[in-house]
Write a protein that holds these residues in place. Structure first.
Motif, PDB file in Angstrom:
ATOM      1  N   LEU A  58      17.495 -69.542 -44.799  1.00  0.00           N
ATOM      2  CA  LEU A  58      17.765 -68.148 -44.436  1.00  0.00           C
ATOM      3  C   LEU A  58      16.515 -67.285 -44.613  1.00  0.00           C
ATOM      4  CD1 LEU A  58      20.425 -67.031 -43.404  1.00  0.00           C
ATOM      5  CD2 LEU A  58      20.855 -66.066 -45.660  1.00  0.00           C
ATOM      6  N   LEU A  59      15.749 -67.527 -45.668  1.00  0.00           N
ATOM      7  CA  LEU A  59      14.504 -66.786 -45.890  1.00  0.00           C
ATOM      8  C   LEU A  59      13.490 -67.099 -44.779  1.00  0.00           C
ATOM      9  CD1 LEU A  59      14.049 -67.120 -49.763  1.00  0.00           C
ATOM     10  CD2 LEU A  59      14.621 -65.047 -48.478  1.00  0.00           C
ATOM     11  N   ALA A  60      13.393 -68.366 -44.406  1.00  0.00           N
ATOM     12  CA  ALA A  60      12.489 -68.744 -43.316  1.00  0.00           C
ATOM     13  C   ALA A  60      12.916 -68.090 -42.012  1.00  0.00           C
ATOM     14  CB  ALA A  60      12.463 -70.264 -43.164  1.00  0.00           C
ATOM     15  N   SER A  61      14.222 -68.015 -41.782  1.00  0.00           N
ATOM     16  CA  SER A  61      14.731 -67.371 -40.568  1.00  0.00           C
ATOM     17  C   SER A  61      14.427 -65.878 -40.573  1.00  0.00           C
ATOM     18  CB  SER A  61      16.240 -67.592 -40.451  1.00  0.00           C
ATOM     19  OG  SER A  61      16.545 -68.966 -40.420  1.00  0.00           O
ATOM     20  N   ALA A  62      14.591 -65.241 -41.738  1.00  0.00           N
ATOM     21  CA  ALA A  62      14.293 -63.809 -41.844  1.00  0.00           C
ATOM     22  C   ALA A  62      12.811 -63.554 -41.624  1.00  0.00           C
ATOM     23  CB  ALA A  62      14.723 -63.292 -43.219  1.00  0.00           C
ATOM     24  N   ALA A  63      11.959 -64.426 -42.185  1.00  0.00           N
ATOM     25  CA  ALA A  63      10.515 -64.285 -41.980  1.00  0.00           C
ATOM     26  C   ALA A  63      10.154 -64.463 -40.515  1.00  0.00           C
ATOM     27  CB  ALA A  63       9.769 -65.309 -42.839  1.00  0.00           C
ATOM     28  N   SER A  64      10.792 -65.417 -39.856  1.00  0.00           N
ATOM     29  CA  SER A  64      10.540 -65.648 -38.437  1.00  0.00           C
ATOM     30  C   SER A  64      10.983 -64.453 -37.599  1.00  0.00           C
ATOM     31  CB  SER A  64      11.279 -66.906 -37.982  1.00  0.00           C
ATOM     32  OG  SER A  64      11.089 -67.130 -36.606  1.00  0.00           O
ATOM     33  N   LEU A  65      12.160 -63.935 -37.897  1.00  0.00           N
ATOM     34  CA  LEU A  65      12.675 -62.775 -37.173  1.00  0.00           C
ATOM     35  C   LEU A  65      11.763 -61.568 -37.355  1.00  0.00           C
ATOM     36  CD1 LEU A  65      15.096 -61.529 -35.590  1.00  0.00           C
ATOM     37  CD2 LEU A  65      16.078 -60.916 -37.810  1.00  0.00           C
ATOM     38  N   THR A  66      11.378 -61.295 -38.597  1.00  0.00           N
ATOM     39  CA  THR A  66      10.510 -60.144 -38.881  1.00  0.00           C
ATOM     40  C   THR A  66       9.142 -60.310 -38.233  1.00  0.00           C
ATOM     41  OG1 THR A  66      11.628 -59.849 -41.014  1.00  0.00           O
ATOM     42  CG2 THR A  66       9.504 -58.756 -40.720  1.00  0.00           C
ATOM     43  N   GLY A  67       8.558 -61.494 -38.372  1.00  0.00           N
ATOM     44  CA  GLY A  67       7.227 -61.733 -37.828  1.00  0.00           C
ATOM     45  C   GLY A  67       7.175 -61.582 -36.330  1.00  0.00           C
ATOM     46  N   ASN A  68       8.144 -62.140 -35.618  1.00  0.00           N
ATOM     47  CA  ASN A  68       8.129 -62.063 -34.159  1.00  0.00           C
ATOM     48  C   ASN A  68       8.407 -60.652 -33.648  1.00  0.00           C
ATOM     49  OD1 ASN A  68       7.776 -64.821 -32.751  1.00  0.00           O
ATOM     50  ND2 ASN A  68       9.147 -65.293 -34.448  1.00  0.00           N
ATOM     51  N   ILE A  69       9.317 -59.932 -34.311  1.00  0.00           N
ATOM     52  CA  ILE A  69       9.598 -58.553 -33.889  1.00  0.00           C
ATOM     53  C   ILE A  69       8.376 -57.666 -34.128  1.00  0.00           C
ATOM     54  CG2 ILE A  69      10.957 -56.494 -34.415  1.00  0.00           C
ATOM     55  CD1 ILE A  69      13.351 -58.292 -34.841  1.00  0.00           C
ATOM     56  N   LEU A  70       7.750 -57.806 -35.308  1.00  0.00           N
ATOM     57  CA  LEU A  70       6.543 -57.017 -35.596  1.00  0.00           C
ATOM     58  C   LEU A  70       5.423 -57.350 -34.623  1.00  0.00           C
ATOM     59  CD1 LEU A  70       6.388 -57.018 -39.510  1.00  0.00           C
ATOM     60  CD2 LEU A  70       6.949 -55.108 -37.999  1.00  0.00           C
TER      61      LEU A  70
END
Length: 309
Positions: free
Chosen positions: A32-44
């Motif tokens: 879940l943390l990896a998914s959140a990091a992926s979501l945040t990184g791609n949106i930013l």
């Protein structure tokens, strides 16, 4: 036939990513943390490209498409996986399963061809710099990006149509955390061996054709770079290194996954490989393109300074 008709209306059962060990919740938290990091990184990354006009170039346009594809892949897989784990419900409807197949196959095929397009873009930038504005104008970029998406859509429509034309009966337990085509076909009451062989052949072709473009493009780039000054070499290699890293990650996992048939892999191996291309790779892509790219770092510092003010 009565059994097939009855079970055609049934939901599939996703057994999940984990194997019911005491460490499941800890592993789920990491995912879940990896998914959140992926979501945040791609949106930013998408917002950064949009905010800085210096990044309004063909290369960053294609990178924005990669981020969009990564977000689509995650959106197709992670929410359902998380919901099933937290609620204890493992069911997924026939329509939900078809949607997952459609989105995952579409993104996988489209990104494969988009990486080849990006390699061609780097070839033109390094080897034909004077013709770059003509060959890589915005119309050409949009056409190539749209063509990549359309290849993915066409591929996914064929997959969904064929996979769900087979009858399914029995337990309908999918030993995976999302509806992946090879795992689904193992549950069919019909003989799917011919279609599985066709999938294997198509996947090999879909991987090797774009990979051939990538190899040819970078072979020409290396030949051109060898004839330039040391400063020119450094600039060219810096420009291409991020893309080469992502190509290595994507095609490395893809070749490992698809150059061997599904029958030769265990369910645990399938889940591990799928975790890589649905969660890990989308998390790493924006980091690779940001940390190894001076233009992105300058844009990030500029935007960060603007926010502080």
């Amino acid at each position: 036939m009565d059994v097939w008709n009855h079970t055609s209306l049934s939901d599939f059962i996703l057994l999940g990513l984990f194997s019911y060990s005491p460490y499941d919740f800890f592993l789920f938290t990491l995912v879940l943390l990896a998914s959140a990091a992926s979501l945040t990184g791609n949106i930013l990354f998408l917002l950064l490209i949009q905010a800085d006009r210096r990044l309004h170039t063909p290369m960053y346009f294609f990178l924005s498409q990669v981020s969009t594809m990564d977000l689509t892949m995650m959106g197709a897989v992670v929410p359902k996986m998380a919901a099933n784990f937290l609620s204890g419900s493992k069911f997924i409807s026939r329509g939900g399963c078809a949607t997952q197949v459609f989105l995952v196959v579409m993104v996988g095929s489209a990104e494969c061809f988009l990486l080849a397009v990006m390699a061609y873009d780097r070839y033109v930038a390094v080897c034909l710099p004077l013709r770059y504005p003509v060959l890589m104008n915005w119309k050409a970029c949009c056409v190539m990006a749209l063509a990549s998406w359309m290849v993915g859509v066409t591929d996914s429509v064929i997959y969904v149509g064929m996979v769900f034309s087979f009858p399914y009966c029995g337990s309908l337990q999918v030993d995976h955390f999302f509806c992946e085509v090879p795992t689904l076909l193992q549950l069919s009451c019909a003989d799917t061996s011919l279609f599985q062989d066709l999938i294997y052949a198509c996947c090999v072709v879909m991987m090797l054709l774009p990979l051939g473009v990538v190899v040819a493009s970078y072979a020409r780039i290396l030949m051109t770079v060898n004839m330039t000054s040391t400063e020119g070499k450094q600039k060219a290699l810096t420009t291409c290194s991020s893309h080469l890293t992502v190509v290595g990650l994507y095609y490395g996992g893809g070749l490992f996954n698809y150059m061997q048939k599904a029958s030769a892999r265990t369910p645990a191996e399938d889940r591990a490989i799928s975790t890589f291309y649905t969660i890990i790779a989308p998390m790493l892509n924006p980091l690779i393109y940001s940390l190894r790219n001076r233009e992105v770092m300058r844009a990030f510092k500029k935007v960060l300074g603007t926010w502080r003010v």
